[in-house]
Design a protein around this motif. Structure first.
Motif, mmCIF file in Angstrom:
data_model
loop_
_atom_site.group_PDB
_atom_site.id
_atom_site.type_symbol
_atom_site.label_atom_id
_atom_site.label_comp_id
_atom_site.label_asym_id
_atom_site.label_seq_id
_atom_site.Cartn_x
_atom_site.Cartn_y
_atom_site.Cartn_z
ATOM 1 N N PHE A 69 21.527 -21.560 12.787
ATOM 2 C CA PHE A 69 20.964 -22.541 13.512
ATOM 3 C C PHE A 69 20.058 -22.335 14.397
ATOM 4 C CE2 PHE A 69 24.158 -25.183 11.448
ATOM 5 C CZ PHE A 69 23.743 -26.385 10.317
ATOM 6 N N TRP A 70 19.090 -22.773 14.456
ATOM 7 C CA TRP A 70 18.554 -22.111 15.647
ATOM 8 C C TRP A 70 17.205 -23.401 16.846
ATOM 9 C CZ3 TRP A 70 18.047 -17.091 16.543
ATOM 10 C CH2 TRP A 70 18.433 -15.741 15.581
ATOM 11 N N TRP A 71 16.725 -23.232 17.684
ATOM 12 C CA TRP A 71 16.133 -24.246 18.545
ATOM 13 C C TRP A 71 14.562 -23.846 18.855
ATOM 14 C CZ3 TRP A 71 21.509 -24.278 19.140
ATOM 15 C CH2 TRP A 71 21.986 -25.547 18.314
ATOM 16 N N GLY A 72 13.570 -24.120 18.438
ATOM 17 C CA GLY A 72 12.325 -24.321 18.439
ATOM 18 C C GLY A 72 11.827 -24.238 20.181
ATOM 19 N N ASP A 73 13.164 -24.826 20.764
ATOM 20 C CA ASP A 73 12.417 -24.716 22.344
ATOM 21 C C ASP A 73 14.210 -25.366 22.939
ATOM 22 O OD1 ASP A 73 12.385 -27.937 22.173
ATOM 23 O OD2 ASP A 73 11.328 -27.408 24.280
ATOM 24 N N GLU A 74 14.389 -24.578 24.486
ATOM 25 C CA GLU A 74 15.206 -25.385 24.991
ATOM 26 C C GLU A 74 14.694 -25.520 26.722
ATOM 27 O OE1 GLU A 74 18.015 -26.960 25.628
ATOM 28 O OE2 GLU A 74 19.628 -25.956 24.190
ATOM 29 N N ARG A 75 15.841 -26.053 26.879
ATOM 30 C CA ARG A 75 15.636 -26.556 28.450
ATOM 31 C C ARG A 75 16.451 -24.990 28.905
ATOM 32 N NH1 ARG A 75 15.362 -31.972 27.514
ATOM 33 N NH2 ARG A 75 13.760 -32.534 26.335
ATOM 34 N N PHE A 76 15.869 -24.483 30.471
ATOM 35 C CA PHE A 76 16.220 -23.134 30.682
ATOM 36 C C PHE A 76 17.518 -24.442 32.451
ATOM 37 C CE2 PHE A 76 17.036 -19.875 33.953
ATOM 38 C CZ PHE A 76 18.333 -19.378 32.900
ATOM 39 N N VAL A 77 18.385 -25.231 31.875
ATOM 40 C CA VAL A 77 19.489 -25.956 32.644
ATOM 41 C C VAL A 77 21.015 -25.092 32.299
ATOM 42 C CG1 VAL A 77 17.923 -27.716 32.882
ATOM 43 C CG2 VAL A 77 19.879 -27.502 30.606
ATOM 44 N N LEU A 94 26.923 -30.314 15.151
ATOM 45 C CA LEU A 94 28.080 -28.576 15.169
ATOM 46 C C LEU A 94 29.025 -28.970 15.200
ATOM 47 C CD1 LEU A 94 24.384 -27.054 16.641
ATOM 48 C CD2 LEU A 94 24.973 -27.295 14.189
ATOM 49 N N ASP A 95 29.633 -28.872 15.856
ATOM 50 C CA ASP A 95 31.067 -29.231 16.916
ATOM 51 C C ASP A 95 32.865 -29.583 15.152
ATOM 52 O OD1 ASP A 95 30.765 -27.629 18.706
ATOM 53 O OD2 ASP A 95 30.930 -29.151 20.576
ATOM 54 N N HIS A 96 31.481 -30.731 14.751
ATOM 55 C CA HIS A 96 32.311 -31.046 14.273
ATOM 56 C C HIS A 96 32.531 -31.199 12.526
ATOM 57 C CE1 HIS A 96 32.931 -33.802 17.067
ATOM 58 N NE2 HIS A 96 31.375 -33.265 17.296
ATOM 59 N N VAL A 97 32.174 -29.820 11.447
ATOM 60 C CA VAL A 97 30.994 -29.844 10.296
ATOM 61 C C VAL A 97 31.488 -28.449 10.169
ATOM 62 C CG1 VAL A 97 29.337 -31.169 10.777
ATOM 63 C CG2 VAL A 97 29.060 -29.285 10.614
ATOM 64 N N GLY A 98 32.362 -27.663 11.574
ATOM 65 C CA GLY A 98 32.253 -26.463 10.461
ATOM 66 C C GLY A 98 31.742 -25.326 10.105
ATOM 67 N N VAL A 99 30.488 -25.351 11.316
ATOM 68 C CA VAL A 99 29.580 -23.942 11.801
ATOM 69 C C VAL A 99 30.641 -22.978 11.886
ATOM 70 C CG1 VAL A 99 27.633 -23.913 12.778
ATOM 71 C CG2 VAL A 99 28.268 -26.142 11.133
ATOM 72 N N ASP A 100 30.444 -22.069 11.829
ATOM 73 C CA ASP A 100 30.507 -21.148 12.424
ATOM 74 C C ASP A 100 30.164 -20.329 13.257
ATOM 75 O OD1 ASP A 100 31.325 -18.519 12.551
ATOM 76 O OD2 ASP A 100 30.701 -17.406 10.688
ATOM 77 N N PRO A 101 30.589 -20.343 14.680
ATOM 78 C CA PRO A 101 29.917 -20.645 15.570
ATOM 79 C C PRO A 101 29.410 -18.965 16.194
ATOM 80 C CG PRO A 101 32.225 -21.250 15.778
ATOM 81 C CD PRO A 101 32.043 -20.468 14.705
ATOM 82 N N GLU A 102 29.555 -18.278 15.219
ATOM 83 C CA GLU A 102 27.835 -16.936 15.756
ATOM 84 C C GLU A 102 27.289 -17.193 14.906
ATOM 85 O OE1 GLU A 102 30.455 -13.045 14.098
ATOM 86 O OE2 GLU A 102 31.935 -13.590 14.957
ATOM 87 N N ARG A 103 26.997 -18.645 13.785
ATOM 88 C CA ARG A 103 25.691 -18.494 13.352
ATOM 89 C C ARG A 103 25.281 -19.675 14.090
ATOM 90 N NH1 ARG A 103 24.694 -16.959 8.763
ATOM 91 N NH2 ARG A 103 26.571 -15.861 7.204
ATOM 92 N N VAL A 104 25.357 -20.028 14.865
ATOM 93 C CA VAL A 104 25.288 -21.059 16.025
ATOM 94 C C VAL A 104 24.287 -20.471 17.143
ATOM 95 C CG1 VAL A 104 25.213 -23.308 17.963
ATOM 96 C CG2 VAL A 104 26.457 -23.664 15.619
ATOM 97 N N HIS A 105 22.872 -19.875 17.378
ATOM 98 C CA HIS A 105 22.162 -19.026 17.545
ATOM 99 C C HIS A 105 21.721 -20.136 19.363
ATOM 100 C CE1 HIS A 105 22.426 -15.877 15.234
ATOM 101 N NE2 HIS A 105 22.474 -17.156 13.932
ATOM 102 N N GLU A 106 21.716 -19.907 20.587
ATOM 103 C CA GLU A 106 21.640 -20.669 21.482
ATOM 104 C C GLU A 106 20.809 -19.943 22.472
ATOM 105 O OE1 GLU A 106 23.709 -23.359 23.918
ATOM 106 O OE2 GLU A 106 25.745 -24.008 21.963
ATOM 107 N N VAL A 107 19.615 -20.705 23.156
ATOM 108 C CA VAL A 107 19.014 -19.717 24.666
ATOM 109 C C VAL A 107 20.245 -20.092 25.534
ATOM 110 C CG1 VAL A 107 17.281 -20.153 25.956
ATOM 111 C CG2 VAL A 107 16.550 -20.852 23.982
ATOM 112 N N PRO A 108 20.129 -18.289 25.892
ATOM 113 C CA PRO A 108 20.615 -18.704 27.579
ATOM 114 C C PRO A 108 20.522 -20.112 28.298
ATOM 115 C CG PRO A 108 20.047 -16.453 26.516
ATOM 116 C CD PRO A 108 19.063 -17.387 26.129
ATOM 117 N N PRO A 109 22.009 -20.443 29.017
ATOM 118 C CA PRO A 109 21.601 -21.609 30.126
ATOM 119 C C PRO A 109 21.576 -20.574 31.706
ATOM 120 C CG PRO A 109 23.449 -21.246 28.685
ATOM 121 C CD PRO A 109 22.889 -20.273 28.487
ATOM 122 N N THR A 110 21.647 -21.196 32.625
ATOM 123 C CA THR A 110 21.384 -20.611 33.719
ATOM 124 C C THR A 110 22.502 -20.295 33.463
ATOM 125 O OG1 THR A 110 22.371 -22.815 34.411
ATOM 126 C CG2 THR A 110 19.173 -22.191 34.757
#
Length: 249
Positions: A69-77, A94-110
């Motif tokens: 999983f990825w995001w097209g954009d993210e707020r820098f907060v 995402l936290d409820h269906v058994g997603v592999d945490p390493e496959r969740v690709h977030e934009v780094p927050p502040t």
């Protein structure tokens, strides 16, 4: 590019349908031997979709440990900000269906990046190192001004080339600092789903679907997915709308 328009009675019917289509698309990709990469979006209708995924995902045939999983954009907060698109998706499904945490690709927050430019660079590295080269499905919203991801009309971020991410400064919509995928990255998609609800977005939807128009005025026109090649057909582009969002068509 083939463009389809599907119209539903209201936002709830729209969200249920999109969630079902996404589950089916992921299952089909996995059965063909692929690990699908999915681009998520934020906003009120996305939250409805995510809750539907949280409800139906656990009983579907999806192997959630084999989806990125990825995001097209993210707020820098900050990471715990309610403005984070990633936080919205995590809470809903995402936290409820058994997603592999390493496959969740977030934009780094502040909390994890000193500046929005640093966050954009880190997300670009993540995409290059762990991306598959194309999104199986990229979901996007459209703003009342015609923006898509965090690419706003007339904003310098529209002009960025030879990059997969861009740091957006002085966004016309708060919060002002954001990270967005560029058109170059957004268009690395086998399917682009533009999911829109509400009459306030109807005029922008009409401009996005018009035979002619300027991407600088309506950035949603700039996301068309992968072109046809010897190996695959052109990307499917689908506008999933409720009746209010389709009211100017």
């Amino acid at each position: 590019m083939s463009t389809l328009v599907e119209v539903f009675d209201d936002a709830d019917a729209l969200a249920t349908a999109v969630a079902g289509e996404l589950l089916a698309r992921i299952v089909a990709a996995q059965r063909s031997g692929h690990v699908p990469h999915i681009g998520l979006t934020g906003g009120s209708v996305a939250d409805r979709i995510h809750h539907a995924l949280g409800e139906h995902g656990p009983v579907s045939d999806v192997d959630w440990s084999r989806v990125d999983f990825w995001w097209g954009d993210e707020r820098f907060v900050p990471a715990d900000s309610p403005d984070r698109n990633a936080g919205q998706a995590r809470r809903a499904f995402l936290d409820h269906v058994g997603v592999d945490p390493e496959r969740v690709h977030e934009v780094p927050p502040t909390d994890h990046a000193a500046t929005v430019d640093d966050a954009a660079s880190a997300y670009a590295r993540e995409l290059r190192e762990h991306g598959s080269g194309a999104f199986e499905v990229l979901m996007l919203g459209i703003g009342p001004d015609g923006h898509v991801a965090s690419l706003f009309p007339g904003h310098p971020a529209l002009e960025v080339t030879d990059a997969v991410t861009v740091a957006v400064h002085d966004s016309p919509k708060p919060p002002p600092a954001r990270v967005s995928l560029t058109f170059e990255a957004l268009n690395r998609s086998r399917a682009v789903w533009l999911v829109v609800s509400g009459e306030e977005k109807a005029e922008a939807v009409a401009r996005a679907l018009a035979p002619e128009g300027d991407v600088r005025e309506t950035p949603a026109r700039g996301v068309t997915g992968l072109p046809a090649s010897d190996d695959s057909p052109a990307a499917e582009v689908v506008f999933f709308l409720d009746r209010a969002a389709a009211s100017h068509l």
